[in-house]
Design a protein around this motif. Structure first.
Motif, PDB file in Angstrom:
ATOM      1  N   PHE A 292      23.691 -10.805   1.681  1.00 36.48           N
ATOM      2  CA  PHE A 292      23.851 -10.015   2.904  1.00 36.48           C
ATOM      3  C   PHE A 292      23.432 -10.902   4.071  1.00 36.48           C
TER       4      PHE A 292
ATOM      5  N   LEU B 252      28.379  -9.220   1.807  1.00 40.66           N
ATOM      6  CA  LEU B 252      28.616  -8.311   2.923  1.00 40.66           C
ATOM      7  C   LEU B 252      28.115  -8.920   4.228  1.00 40.66           C
TER       8      LEU B 252
ATOM      9  N   GLU C 226      25.582  -5.912  10.164  1.00 43.89           N
ATOM     10  CA  GLU C 226      25.710  -5.785  11.617  1.00 43.89           C
ATOM     11  C   GLU C 226      24.640  -6.578  12.358  1.00 43.89           C
ATOM     12  N   SER C 227      23.615  -7.028  11.641  1.00 42.37           N
ATOM     13  CA  SER C 227      22.540  -7.796  12.279  1.00 42.37           C
ATOM     14  C   SER C 227      21.694  -8.409  11.182  1.00 42.37           C
TER      15      SER C 227
ATOM     16  N   VAL D 118      18.594  -7.882  11.020  1.00 42.10           N
ATOM     17  CA  VAL D 118      17.676  -6.804  10.635  1.00 42.10           C
ATOM     18  C   VAL D 118      18.299  -6.004   9.493  1.00 42.10           C
ATOM     19  N   ALA D 119      19.559  -5.630   9.664  1.00 39.37           N
ATOM     20  CA  ALA D 119      20.242  -4.872   8.616  1.00 39.37           C
ATOM     21  C   ALA D 119      20.348  -5.720   7.352  1.00 39.37           C
TER      22      ALA D 119
ATOM     23  N   MET E  62      19.126  -4.733   3.700  1.00 37.36           N
ATOM     24  CA  MET E  62      20.044  -4.602   2.561  1.00 37.36           C
ATOM     25  C   MET E  62      19.446  -5.357   1.366  1.00 37.36           C
TER      26      MET E  62
ATOM     27  N   ALA F 206      20.691   0.795   5.859  1.00 35.13           N
ATOM     28  CA  ALA F 206      20.936  -0.572   5.367  1.00 35.13           C
ATOM     29  C   ALA F 206      20.533  -0.660   3.896  1.00 35.13           C
ATOM     30  N   LEU F 207      19.380  -0.095   3.555  1.00 37.55           N
ATOM     31  CA  LEU F 207      18.957  -0.083   2.149  1.00 37.55           C
ATOM     32  C   LEU F 207      19.986   0.651   1.308  1.00 37.55           C
TER      33      LEU F 207
ATOM     34  N   ALA G 238      23.147  -1.298   0.468  1.00 38.52           N
ATOM     35  CA  ALA G 238      23.030  -2.277  -0.619  1.00 38.52           C
ATOM     36  C   ALA G 238      22.909  -1.578  -1.968  1.00 38.52           C
TER      37      ALA G 238
ATOM     38  N   GLU H  81      21.793   0.677  12.534  1.00 33.53           N
ATOM     39  CA  GLU H  81      22.001   0.817  11.085  1.00 33.53           C
ATOM     40  C   GLU H  81      22.788   2.093  10.789  1.00 33.53           C
TER      41      GLU H  81
ATOM     42  N   HIS I 202      26.554   1.682  12.027  1.00 37.64           N
ATOM     43  CA  HIS I 202      27.332   0.711  11.246  1.00 37.64           C
ATOM     44  C   HIS I 202      27.524   1.146   9.798  1.00 37.64           C
TER      45      HIS I 202
END
Ligand SMILES: Cc1ncc(C[n+]2csc(CCOP(=O)(O)OP(=O)(O)O)c2C)c(N)n1
Ligand code: SF4
Lengths: 362, 255
Positions: A27, A55, A58-59, A61-62, A66, B83-84, B87, B113, B116
């Motif tokens: 990610f 993937l 978007e940033s 941070v994201a 992830m 975001a978590l 994934a 987050e 998106h």
């Protein structure tokens, strides 16, 4: 896939190594000088070959969050970025250290602070080795000095990350990320099956089955006495890393009267500097820390024999690792710094000149 | 009739779901969080998907959600739950994945987050508790705080000129192609509880269809943050919150 030789960029080697190491997920978010990692992965379509998820987040941070989510499921996840992006990932890295989650984070460092430059730097040493994110934590930091090591440190990083249930950083830079070298690629390793994950990472959130208690991934404990116990547990883990995971390399140190200490691309330059100096009759050796945390303090101290008249620490920063070198050798040994900044790379000739000025002559 | 005579299996009309851990909730009495916890757990129990579900807890009052829900859970940093969840779902597409988030979490620090994950159409369920305030940290202004509404950081009431307007994040995500089902519910009356339960069930069922995000907002009270009794806060919610955040489906699947 058999072992094979390829001419690759450092960034591409990282990406290829991630696929071959059996990573489950990458990610990331684009930033120079490391965007080729994401580009390579997207072009290779590992999803079709190994099932690896890639993937573009978007940033940063994201992306790191992830990685947090994936790592919580016991999956091998990796992300990469460069300095400003790594700053954004620091929140997530601290959470992962707190929640004891394994992952590999690649930082292809550029000169900073701020937006800085897109040219290489080594100025994220403090951030990588001393915390960076909030709270009491450490992570193993591997500093490759070649494209080969860029590839090899990916599976090593995963191995260490899972061994200690802790984030591992590969701290490379724009020189190594962008340069092309011959690299021997290791064989494709299979991704872990769900059964293997459940067996090897019984803490992971894979879905609560009747045979076990629910698994919770968190870095929170509102009870201070429990939180203190947790921090002590982490401390003991970091101490184990210091006992077991120190890695370094020496070059012509046996009879050295002067030592250079450098990591990553600076070490490559210093290797050349040693050759040039030796040709001039100056007995110079080089110590290259491979793990920046745990730092090879004992090795540096042991190599600082009575013969050694001084140490020059060469870094592409204002002087960060020099603090660890000074701590390693103690008072009484002359330790000086030579640095270039803003994306400028020191040359071997300059390095010898600085050695002469600051150590030999001074 | 004695107590023992009343408490008999045949008289039981409602019981605690087994998936709600048998311990006192950390929520204030009368707070909507507790009811929604129960509904989510009932849904998972009824669908028989305990072993297939991964939940993501936020920061805020629901930070301890994992203490109460008897499923595997991850606790996310402020705002990062989508975001978590992205994934987790990508890496284990066969699992049911949901986030449980407050308005500060989802609509302030986690706006990116949220937007998106919704825009990518992640096949997850988002449960969004909108109480118009930051409960846990002591009643500060939230992105969803109403104009004129008081909070500790807008003690004279939210002034939209200097503090901006309330964010209707649910309407916003409904405009995104990646959301499949978007609804706004409440849990202040038994009737509304039943409607919310249905919405949550649908949001989980939708994951089988692999169509994108199911987003369930639950307008709720924060009696502590609003400095009211539970009864008064529910009335205040009906009088003030619901006109601004009207209940009902905002986006329903067409097929
Ligand atoms: C990065 C970060 N910033 C701030 C906080 C402090 N914080 C904790 S909860 C919260 C607000 C939560 O409000 P909301 O999401 O509305 O949930 P509620 O408590 O109302 O249920 C804040 C600001 C934090 N934990 N992390
Ligand atoms: S502070 Fe508000 S949101 Fe938090 S538990 Fe109490 S009533 Fe609920």
């Amino acid at each position: 896939m058999m072992k094979e030789l390829r001419l690759m960029k450092g960034n591409e080697a990282v990406a290829e190594a991630a696929i071959r190491a059996g990573a489950d997920g990458y990610f990331g978010y684009p930033i120079t000088p490391q965007s080729e990692i994401l580009e390579y992965l997207m072009a290779e379509r590992p999803f079709e070959k190994t099932g690896m998820v890639v993937l573009q987040a978007e940033s940063e941070v994201a992306a790191i969050n992830m990685v947090y989510g994936g790592a919580s499921c016991g999956k091998k996840c990796i992300t990469s970025s460069s300095s400003p992006g790594i700053s954004l990932k620091m929140e997530g890295i601290s959470y992962m250290a707190g929640a004891e989650l394994p992952c590999v984070i690649v930082n292809v460092v550029r000169g900073g602070p701020g937006l800085g430059t897109i040219q290489p730097g080594q100025s994220d040493y403090f951030q990588a080795t001393k915390g960076g994110g909030h709270g009491d934590y450490r992570m193993i930091v591997l500093a490759p000095a070649s494209v080969q090591e860029s590839a090899d440190f990916v599976p090593l990083g995963f191995e260490l990350a899972f061994k200690y249930r802790n984030p591992v950083m590969i701290l490379t830079d724009g020189v190594i990320g962008q340069m092309m070298e011959k690299v021997e690629l290791f064989e494709q390793r299979p991704r872990s099956t769900q059964e293997e994950i459940i067996k090897n990472s019984p803490w992971a959130t894979t879905g609560k089955t009747p045979d076990r208690e629910r698994n919770i991934i968190t870095s929170l404990d509102l009870d201070s006495s429990k939180q203190e116990k947790h921090v002590i547990k982490l401390r003991d883990k970091f101490r184990k890393m210091e006992e077991n995971e120190v890695r370094y390399e020496t070059f012509q140190c046996e009879d050295a009267e002067y030592l250079l200490v450098a990591f990553g691309s600076s070490a490559r330059i210093c290797q050349k500097a040693v050759d040039i100096a030796r040709a001039k009759g100056i007995k110079v050796g080089l110590i290259r820390p491979i793990t920046l945390f745990p730092f090879p303090s004992k090795a540096i101290s042991d190599l600082t024999t009575d013969k050694v008249k001084g140490i020059l620490v060469v870094e592409m920063n204002l002087g960060q690792m020099i603090e660890d070198v000074k701590l390693a050798v103690g008072k009484g040994v002359k330790v000086e710094h030579y640095g270039r900044y803003g994306g400028i790379i020191p040359t071997p000739e300059e390095t010898i000149e600085m050695l002469q000025q600051k150590i030999i002559g001074g | 009739m004695t107590r023992e005579e009343i408490i008999k299996p045949e008289n039981l009309v409602y019981k605690r779901t087994n998936l709600l851990v048998d311990r006192a909730l950390s929520y204030c009495p009368g707070c909507g969080h507790g009811t929604v916890h129960r509904l989510v757990m009932e849904t998972i129990e009824e669908m028989g998907i305990q072993a297939e579900t991964i939940g993501i807890a936020p920061v805020g009052c629901a930070v301890l959600a994992y203490e109460f829900m008897d499923i595997d859970m991850q606790q996310a940093a402020h705002g990062r739950a989508p975001a978590l969840a992205t994934a987790v779902k990508r890496l284990m597409p066969e699992k049911y994945v949901f986030t449980y988030q407050g308005d500060g979490d989802l609509a302030a620090i986690g706006t990116a987050e949220t937007i998106h994950a919704c825009n990518r159409g992640e096949n997850i369920t988002i449960i969004f508790i909108n109480n118009g305030i930051y409960g846990m940290t002591g009643g500060q202004m939230a992105p969803t705080t109403l104009p004129g509404m008081r909070a500790s950081t807008c003690p004279y009431g939210r002034d939209t000129v200097t503090m901006g307007n309330p964010l209707k994040i649910t309407e916003l995500v409904a405009t995104l192609p990646g959301t499949y089902y978007v609804t706004r519910q409440a849990v202040h009356t038994p009737g509304n509880v039943r409607k919310t339960k249905k919405a949550i069930r649908k949001a989980f069922e939708n994951q089988k269809l692999k169509k994108g995000v199911s987003f369930v907002e639950v307008v709720s009270n924060c009696n502590s943050g609003w400095k009211m009794t539970p009864v008064a806060s529910n009335q205040w919610m009906v009088d003030n919150m619901l006109p601004f955040y009207p209940l009902g489906d905002i986006k329903v699947p067409t097929e």
